[in-house]
Design a protein around this motif. Structure first.
Motif, PDB file in Angstrom:
ATOM      1  N   LEU A 110      45.783   9.453 -50.144  1.00  0.00           N
ATOM      2  CA  LEU A 110      44.372  10.320 -50.605  1.00  0.00           C
ATOM      3  C   LEU A 110      43.823  10.796 -49.227  1.00  0.00           C
ATOM      4  N   THR A 111      43.629   9.655 -48.037  1.00  0.00           N
ATOM      5  CA  THR A 111      43.093  10.083 -47.041  1.00  0.00           C
ATOM      6  C   THR A 111      43.998  10.981 -46.316  1.00  0.00           C
ATOM      7  N   ARG A 112      45.095  11.026 -46.257  1.00  0.00           N
ATOM      8  CA  ARG A 112      46.098  12.218 -45.801  1.00  0.00           C
ATOM      9  C   ARG A 112      45.653  13.453 -46.195  1.00  0.00           C
ATOM     10  N   ALA A 113      45.305  13.586 -47.423  1.00  0.00           N
ATOM     11  CA  ALA A 113      44.941  14.666 -48.224  1.00  0.00           C
ATOM     12  C   ALA A 113      43.826  15.401 -47.984  1.00  0.00           C
ATOM     13  N   GLY A 114      42.952  14.305 -47.459  1.00  0.00           N
ATOM     14  CA  GLY A 114      41.491  15.023 -47.017  1.00  0.00           C
ATOM     15  C   GLY A 114      40.611  14.386 -48.113  1.00  0.00           C
ATOM     16  N   PHE A 115      40.752  13.568 -49.112  1.00  0.00           N
ATOM     17  CA  PHE A 115      39.867  13.049 -50.056  1.00  0.00           C
ATOM     18  C   PHE A 115      38.955  12.097 -49.426  1.00  0.00           C
ATOM     19  N   SER A 116      37.677  11.970 -49.903  1.00  0.00           N
ATOM     20  CA  SER A 116      36.593  10.883 -49.205  1.00  0.00           C
ATOM     21  C   SER A 116      36.311  10.032 -50.525  1.00  0.00           C
ATOM     22  N   ALA A 117      36.018   8.901 -49.804  1.00  0.00           N
ATOM     23  CA  ALA A 117      35.319   7.801 -50.730  1.00  0.00           C
ATOM     24  C   ALA A 117      36.269   7.553 -51.737  1.00  0.00           C
ATOM     25  N   PRO A 118      37.716   7.330 -51.648  1.00  0.00           N
ATOM     26  CA  PRO A 118      38.584   6.880 -52.741  1.00  0.00           C
ATOM     27  C   PRO A 118      38.421   5.411 -53.145  1.00  0.00           C
ATOM     28  N   VAL A 119      38.231   5.431 -54.478  1.00  0.00           N
ATOM     29  CA  VAL A 119      38.205   3.998 -55.081  1.00  0.00           C
ATOM     30  C   VAL A 119      39.515   3.600 -55.869  1.00  0.00           C
ATOM     31  N   LEU A 120      40.045   2.409 -55.621  1.00  0.00           N
ATOM     32  CA  LEU A 120      41.229   2.218 -56.392  1.00  0.00           C
ATOM     33  C   LEU A 120      40.952   0.673 -56.855  1.00  0.00           C
ATOM     34  N   ASP A 121      41.556   0.421 -58.007  1.00  0.00           N
ATOM     35  CA  ASP A 121      41.747  -0.720 -58.531  1.00  0.00           C
ATOM     36  C   ASP A 121      43.041  -1.051 -59.559  1.00  0.00           C
ATOM     37  N   VAL A 122      43.568  -2.124 -59.633  1.00  0.00           N
ATOM     38  CA  VAL A 122      44.410  -2.310 -60.570  1.00  0.00           C
ATOM     39  C   VAL A 122      44.502  -3.051 -61.928  1.00  0.00           C
ATOM     40  N   MET A 123      44.765  -2.897 -63.141  1.00  0.00           N
ATOM     41  CA  MET A 123      44.952  -3.591 -64.244  1.00  0.00           C
ATOM     42  C   MET A 123      46.063  -3.743 -64.717  1.00  0.00           C
ATOM     43  N   HIS A 124      46.656  -4.867 -65.236  1.00  0.00           N
ATOM     44  CA  HIS A 124      47.692  -5.228 -65.988  1.00  0.00           C
ATOM     45  C   HIS A 124      47.670  -4.978 -67.452  1.00  0.00           C
ATOM     46  N   TYR A 125      48.543  -4.334 -67.950  1.00  0.00           N
ATOM     47  CA  TYR A 125      48.614  -4.346 -69.653  1.00  0.00           C
ATOM     48  C   TYR A 125      50.007  -4.894 -69.967  1.00  0.00           C
TER      49      TYR A 125
END
Length: 290
Positions: free
Chosen positions: A187-202
């Motif tokens: 995401l950073t390489r693509a030029g996006f700012s303020a990325p937020v990521l989290d994980v959930m398991h199903y």
């Protein structure tokens, strides 16, 4: 040397095309993830004019988005024509839509859309079918306008761990999924700012290995890697799969684990510039003093 985990896009397209009619009945995880993504819109301040659903499947995500953002216009994009045919049935000309969505049959990694033409890109469990994550994210960045939102969910490396372990070594029986931290870097390489990521398991549960495989087939999630076994799987492999999977049985059920990575990121206020280029600024000339 060819990557054995590379997705054969032709096979993938055919699989999803054939699965379109029975897809909704088996898409349990997709529904759960869609509801989670929709709930996260409550804290997002955005009034999009145009929304792109990239990998729209049978269209339920875009339908929900257009009910949430009542003034927005939608673009339903999928690589499988059968999915788009099913999507069209969800979109009669309701009074709260400005216009029916546009339906586009295309690959996420090469979007046939104009630069800076959409305000929001949404994608529910489609990004794991990309061979080049950087290319897909660059395309999303290109078509998004300044202050646009990218929101997607994809599968992480813990997905189908039971099936992977039970199938053993040899051919690729389960696709390779990308770690959350690698997605953040892309995401950073693509030029996006303020990325937020989290994980959930199903965890979905089944009576037998055959029912696990039946559900995967019903949603079009065939093994489309180039390293897959090209012939029919023999009785020996199926017996091995059953025996290996039985070690995971718990409370009488066989689990199928899915690691889902949720992502949202913004384009920022600057217009898109192609990789390797930078905007040219022209400064007013100052008259030289004499």
């Amino acid at each position: 040397m060819q990557d054995e985990y590379q997705i054969d896009k032709s096979r993938m397209r055919q699989s999803f095309h054939r699965a379109a009619k029975q897809y909704d009945a088996a898409a349990i995880l997709q529904r759960q993830v869609r509801e989670e993504m929709l709930s996260r819109l409550d804290v997002v301040k955005l009034d999009p004019e145009v929304i792109l659903d990239a990998g729209c499947g049978t269209g339920h995500g875009l339908s929900a988005l257009l009910k949430h953002f009542k003034q927005a216009q939608g673009i339903a994009l999928d690589i499988a024509e059968g999915m788009l045919v099913r999507s069209r049935t969800l979109f009669p000309r309701y009074k709260f839509w400005q216009a029916s969505p546009r339906f586009v049959c295309a690959d996420i990694e090469s979007l046939p859309l104009a630069t800076a033409s959409v305000d929001m890109v949404w994608s529910n469990l489609a990004m794991q079918w990309c061979n080049d994550l950087d290319a897909a994210l660059q395309e999303f960045r290109r078509v998004l306008r300044p202050n646009g939102l990218l929101m997607f969910a994809t599968l992480g490396p813990d997905t189908l761990r039971e099936l992977r372990a039970a199938s053993g070594a040899g051919h690729t029986h389960v696709s390779r999924f990308i770690d959350m931290h690698d997605i953040g870097d892309a995401l950073t390489r693509a030029g996006f700012s303020a990325p937020v990521l989290d994980v959930m398991h199903y965890t979905l549960t089944y009576e037998s290995v055959e029912s696990v495989m039946r559900d995967l087939k019903a949603i079009g999630a065939h093994n489309a890697t180039v390293g897959r076994a090209k012939g029919l799987s023999g009785k020996g492999f199926l017996q091995q799969l059953r025996q290996g999977y039985e070690t995971f049985r718990h409370d009488g059920k066989l689990p199928a684990t899915y690691e889902v990575v949720f992502v949202h990121a913004w384009t920022g206020s600057q217009p898109y510039t192609a990789p390797g280029t930078s905007p040219v600024q022209f400064m007013p000339r100052k008259d030289s003093q004499r």
